[in-house]
Design a protein around this motif. Structure first.
Motif, short mmCIF file in Angstrom:
data_model
loop_
_atom_site.label_atom_id
_atom_site.label_comp_id
_atom_site.label_asym_id
_atom_site.label_seq_id
_atom_site.Cartn_x
_atom_site.Cartn_y
_atom_site.Cartn_z
N GLU A 74 -11.66 11.98 37.40
CA GLU A 74 -12.30 11.61 38.67
C GLU A 74 -11.35 12.02 39.80
OE1 GLU A 74 -13.46 7.14 38.28
OE2 GLU A 74 -12.09 7.62 36.66
N ILE A 85 -19.24 11.38 39.63
CA ILE A 85 -20.35 10.45 39.56
C ILE A 85 -20.30 9.44 40.71
CG2 ILE A 85 -21.26 8.52 38.17
CD1 ILE A 85 -20.53 10.32 35.67
N GLN A 86 -19.11 8.97 41.01
CA GLN A 86 -18.97 8.02 42.12
C GLN A 86 -18.57 8.71 43.43
OE1 GLN A 86 -16.42 3.93 43.07
NE2 GLN A 86 -17.03 4.39 41.01
N LYS A 126 -25.01 8.33 40.22
CA LYS A 126 -24.99 7.32 41.29
C LYS A 126 -25.78 7.69 42.55
CE LYS A 126 -21.47 4.25 39.76
NZ LYS A 126 -20.38 4.65 38.88
N GLY A 184 -24.89 8.07 34.83
CA GLY A 184 -23.54 8.60 34.76
C GLY A 184 -23.06 8.75 33.32
N ALA A 185 -23.24 7.69 32.55
CA ALA A 185 -22.79 7.75 31.16
C ALA A 185 -23.47 8.92 30.43
CB ALA A 185 -23.10 6.44 30.45
N PHE A 228 -12.61 5.97 34.36
CA PHE A 228 -13.89 5.41 33.91
C PHE A 228 -14.91 6.53 33.84
CE2 PHE A 228 -18.04 3.47 34.40
CZ PHE A 228 -17.99 2.46 33.45
N HIS A 229 -15.56 6.68 32.68
CA HIS A 229 -16.55 7.74 32.53
C HIS A 229 -17.86 7.25 31.91
CE1 HIS A 229 -13.51 10.58 33.84
NE2 HIS A 229 -12.70 10.15 32.90
N ASP A 240 -15.39 14.50 37.13
CA ASP A 240 -16.38 13.42 37.14
C ASP A 240 -16.56 12.99 38.58
OD1 ASP A 240 -17.79 11.07 37.13
OD2 ASP A 240 -16.79 10.25 35.36
C1 LIG Z 1 -20.30 4.68 37.39
C2 LIG Z 1 -19.51 5.77 36.80
C3 LIG Z 1 -19.84 6.31 35.55
C4 LIG Z 1 -20.96 5.78 34.69
O1 LIG Z 1 -22.18 5.85 35.32
P1 LIG Z 1 -23.40 4.92 34.80
O2 LIG Z 1 -24.58 5.42 35.56
O3 LIG Z 1 -23.02 3.52 35.12
O4 LIG Z 1 -23.52 5.13 33.34
C5 LIG Z 1 -19.08 7.36 35.09
N1 LIG Z 1 -18.06 7.86 35.81
C6 LIG Z 1 -17.71 7.36 37.01
C7 LIG Z 1 -16.59 7.95 37.77
C8 LIG Z 1 -18.41 6.27 37.54
O5 LIG Z 1 -18.04 5.74 38.70
#
Ligand SMILES: *Cc1c(COP(=O)(O)O)cnc(C)c1O
Length: 402
Positions: free
Chosen positions: A187, A222-223, A249, A102-103, A134-135, A220
């Motif tokens: 997000e 990612i989650q 993720k 994600g990062a 959170f990113h 974002d």
């Molecule tokens: C977990 C997360 C990240 C970071 O992902 P990693 O794989 O832990 O680096 C970035 N943005 C969001 C919304 C997340 O939930």
């Protein structure tokens, strides 16, 4: 010496650990050293979308694993091409850049935004983000790489970052006008910020503001992606069209994989040398991504929506039963926040008692219980969760009354 002690002595303390040593995972359960089963409503922080040791995942592991695990970016990587095609087709078109996490996906979009700014002679620069968002945790590793070819196009030390409260459209507009940022990154449901879903109206307004002010609109996911919120990506429910979508993720079926989907008008921004990494895209992770996508589309998205309705109905009942302990739940699909009304200590007690009953739940922002159940969770498992949760809250209530 036991594993908890060895863990403490051997690994840097970057995480607070729950006192569990996991030996195995099966479906919706994790199994510890003593053979105790735990209903897993954390799923490796939204990674294990299809639960543990899913037969289709094992089959893909075997099939791709016996071909090759890694070939680098010097050759065509068929699973990566296929996954990229499918992701773009189902979202905003364009192309995909793959990374490992994600990062790293966030790093990629920062570089993309910079390139876009540069193309516009830096008339717009910087990024707007939401408070408590959170990113990812990396610093921009490229800043440390002393090879001109790597960093010359990215002098990001002066990358301005502005923050605005979620749902504050006026505040965002003021920043867009006054500060002239290049992008908004958000997000659709703030995850570790406390499971805060953005309203669809707000997301539409943000999207419109970005279009009006010629600013990149980046989601974002990612989650929230890979079916977590009931649709393949959460933005789809708000009927908006982002310029960039970050993913990670859940996409690798348990293995590291991340990246971004870049809409057609931006794909020219990266040229050879602009970005890359040795490992990504892992052919194995991509093959697993294709398997997860198939499972979602062959019915899992649908059944998980039914299960999440069942879960949310159950949680509404529990909340009505314990209004002094629990506030109304929030979230979408299989991403749910349960704000508790007591101290962080009480929330930690609830989590601890749930673990003792064999149910794993996460805590975020001190007092918010976060549920990230596997999308394969069964109706019986949802009932099991509600029943254990109810009995733990009964205990808390009794404690409060003595
Ligand atoms: C977990 C997360 C990240 C970071 O992902 P990693 O794989 O832990 O680096 C970035 N943005 C969001 C919304 C997340 O939930």
């Amino acid at each position: 010496m036991d594993w908890l002690k060895r863990d403490e002595q051997a690994l840097m303390r970057t995480y607070r650990r729950l006192p569990l040593v996991i030996n195995e995972g099966k479906g919706s359960f994790l199994i510890d050293e003593e053979g105790r089963h735990y209903l897993d409503f954390i799923t490796g922080l939204a990674v294990n979308v299809v639960g543990h040791s899913h037969p289709a995942i094992l089959k893909t592991l075997q099939a791709q694993g016996s071909k090759f695990l890694h070939i680098s970016n010097l050759y065509v990587n068929k699973p990566a091409v296929e996954l990229a095609e499918k992701l773009a087709e189902r979202t905003i078109g364009g192309k995909v850049f793959f990374a490992n996490s994600g990062a790293e996906a966030t790093e990629a979009v920062i570089k993309l935004i910079h390139k876009w700014s540069k193309q516009h002679n830096f008339s717009r620069k910087g990024v707007v983000v939401l408070k408590r968002s959170f990113h990812g945790r990396t610093l921009g590793a490229m800043k440390l790489t002393r090879q001109e070819g790597v960093y010359q196009d990215f002098p990001l030390h002066d990358l301005p970052v502005y923050e605005v409260e979620p749902e504050d459209a006026k505040g965002l507009e003021d920043i867009l006008v006054q500060k002239k940022p290049a992008a908004v990154v958000m997000e659709p449901v703030l995850g570790s910020g406390g499971v805060v879903p953005l309203s669809h109206e707000y997301m539409q307004t943000v999207s419109q503001l970005c279009a009006d002010h010629h600013v990149l609109f980046c989601m974002d996911e990612i989650q929230t992606g890979m079916g977590r919120t009931g649709t393949l990506f959460a933005y789809m429910q708000a009927d908006v069209q982002p310029d960039v979508i970050l993913f990670a993720k859940g996409i690798g079926g348990g293995l590291p994989l991340g990246g971004m989907i870049v809409s057609p008008h931006l794909t020219h921004l990266f040229a050879p040398g602009d970005h890359g990494t040795t490992f990504a895209p892992s052919p194995l992770s991509c093959a697993l991504g294709l398997t997860v996508l198939d499972l979602l589309e062959e019915g899992l998205l649908h059944t998980s929506r039914l299960r999440s309705e069942q879960l949310q109905k159950g949680l509404a009942d529990v909340q009505a039963q314990f209004p002094d302990i629990l506030d109304h739940f929030r979230g979408r699909g299989m991403m749910i926040g349960l704000p508790t009304k007591g101290t962080p200590k009480q929330a930690a007690f609830i989590q601890q008692r749930m673990i003792e009953k064999g149910v794993l739940v996460d805590l975020t922002q001190g007092t918010i219980i976060r549920l990230l159940p596997p999308l394969v969770v069964t109706s019986e498992e949802v009932d099991l969760f509600i029943s254990h949760f109810t009995s733990v809250l009964q205990e808390v209530e009794q404690e409060l009354n003595v």
